[in-house]
Design an enzyme around this catalytic site. Sequence first.
Site, mmCIF file in Angstrom:
data_model
loop_
_atom_site.group_PDB
_atom_site.id
_atom_site.type_symbol
_atom_site.label_atom_id
_atom_site.label_comp_id
_atom_site.label_asym_id
_atom_site.label_seq_id
_atom_site.Cartn_x
_atom_site.Cartn_y
_atom_site.Cartn_z
ATOM 1 C CE LYS A 40 -13.630 -2.161 0.120
ATOM 2 N NZ LYS A 40 -13.466 -1.800 1.539
ATOM 3 C CE LYS A 55 -4.443 -1.467 1.878
ATOM 4 N NZ LYS A 55 -5.450 -1.258 2.919
ATOM 5 C CE LYS A 67 -6.362 -7.527 -2.245
ATOM 6 N NZ LYS A 67 -6.157 -7.118 -0.842
HETATM 7 P P1 AMP Z 1 -11.359 -4.534 2.945
HETATM 8 O O1 AMP Z 1 -12.186 -4.119 1.807
HETATM 9 O O2 AMP Z 1 -9.902 -4.445 2.657
HETATM 10 O O3 AMP Z 1 -11.756 -3.925 4.237
HETATM 11 O O4 AMP Z 1 -11.646 -6.094 3.095
HETATM 12 C C1 AMP Z 1 -12.803 -6.616 3.705
HETATM 13 C C2 AMP Z 1 -12.750 -8.129 3.716
HETATM 14 O O5 AMP Z 1 -12.781 -8.615 2.354
HETATM 15 C C3 AMP Z 1 -11.459 -8.697 4.319
HETATM 16 O O6 AMP Z 1 -11.771 -9.852 5.078
HETATM 17 C C4 AMP Z 1 -10.617 -9.056 3.122
HETATM 18 O O7 AMP Z 1 -9.735 -10.117 3.387
HETATM 19 C C5 AMP Z 1 -11.686 -9.482 2.102
HETATM 20 N N1 AMP Z 1 -11.227 -9.273 0.713
HETATM 21 C C6 AMP Z 1 -10.876 -8.100 0.141
HETATM 22 N N2 AMP Z 1 -10.530 -8.278 -1.164
HETATM 23 C C7 AMP Z 1 -10.659 -9.607 -1.407
HETATM 24 C C8 AMP Z 1 -10.463 -10.444 -2.570
HETATM 25 N N3 AMP Z 1 -10.059 -9.935 -3.737
HETATM 26 N N4 AMP Z 1 -10.697 -11.766 -2.448
HETATM 27 C C9 AMP Z 1 -11.123 -12.302 -1.268
HETATM 28 N N5 AMP Z 1 -11.346 -11.583 -0.151
HETATM 29 C C10 AMP Z 1 -11.117 -10.252 -0.205
#
Ligand code: AMP
Length: 333
Positions: free
Chosen positions: A201, A114, A198
């Site tokens: 967002k 990041k 990956k």
């Molecule tokens: P975040 O949007 O970073 O707060 O992530 C929220 C949840 O979604 C966390 O448990 C992450 O591990 C999961 N997550 C985010 N991106 C992915 C992805 N591409 N594949 C699987 N899980 C994801």
Amino acid sequence: MGKKIFSGVQPTGNLHLGNYLGAIKNFVNLNNDNENECIFCVVDLHAITVKQDPKELKKNIRETVATFVASGIDPKKSIIFNQSAVAAHAEGAWILSCVARMGWLNRMTQFKEKAGKDKEKASVGLYSYPVLMAADILLYDASHVPVGDDQKQHLELCRDIAQKFNNDFEIENFLQVPEPLIQKEFSRIMSLKDGSKKMSKSELSDLSRINLTDTKDQIVNKIKKAKTDPLPMPKTVKELDERLEAKNLIGIYASLTNSNLEKSVETFAGKNFSEFKEKLSEVLVGKIEPISLEIKKLLDNQSYLDNILLEGAEKANLISSKKIKKIKEIVGF
Ligand code: AMP
Ligand code: TRP
């Protein structure tokens, strides 16, 4: 025996299929098991580790709550709240940052990703982010933490912090060492445009992800445009090791149909991608369109969403204020 579940999602917009299959779908299953106590946190303190527009942040906090509810989390059964509304999180993070070691944080790969090339310009918060995450979990004596694969290292750090705190203050099992709940398969959904990245967002191209607010037409169009390779559909799971885009799309299909890779590969072996994509669009629309429509409906009812957060914060505060009080006593305050 039931589990004590804690997990968090950042309100940074564009919640996508990766968030759903990697985390939120699991939250819903855990919420549906009456034995479990579940807490789901909208981690707005984590969100500001990178610059946020205040108006957008406010909107994204509500959108995250709406997504939880639209996906099937029942706010009457689970606690849903936003992190900044409960003071113990920031307090706990400070105390735990005096337990965590620089060497441990220096190993965190997500910070490196990041922060990018210019680490000097990254916020201090982005660096200490996993300590705040540890405070989130430890304040509620969570036994299990459902997350996607990318959070595995942060959870290991949380376990190390809990153990060191217990050792340093010679108070066995005071901070509960939590277990990660990471799905064996499909815990990492990849970009529709590049099977080695990956789904995220923050990726500029909206075509790289299925947003949970996408319409039917958007979903169908994105799957049509999703990257594949020129070969017919694979005949064995082994072949997928070298065909990342095919692997990701078949994985998405398998996860959505509660199947596995072997069976899904078998179903489409040797067929054209176009035929598979049609089926994939169908199951995706079947799953995501109702969630998307429900999110939009919920967003029209802001006071309902705000009320969920308010009630959730009251309940979270009741639990975490007791724990932080004990932590302070143990430290000697
Ligand atoms: P975040 O949007 O970073 O707060 O992530 C929220 C949840 O979604 C966390 O448990 C992450 O591990 C999961 N997550 C985010 N991106 C992915 C992805 N591409 N594949 C699987 N899980 C994801
Ligand atoms: N860091 C997690 C992410 O980006 C979000 C998060 C914050 C979290 N606190 C948490 C996840 C506590 C699980 C438990 O996805």
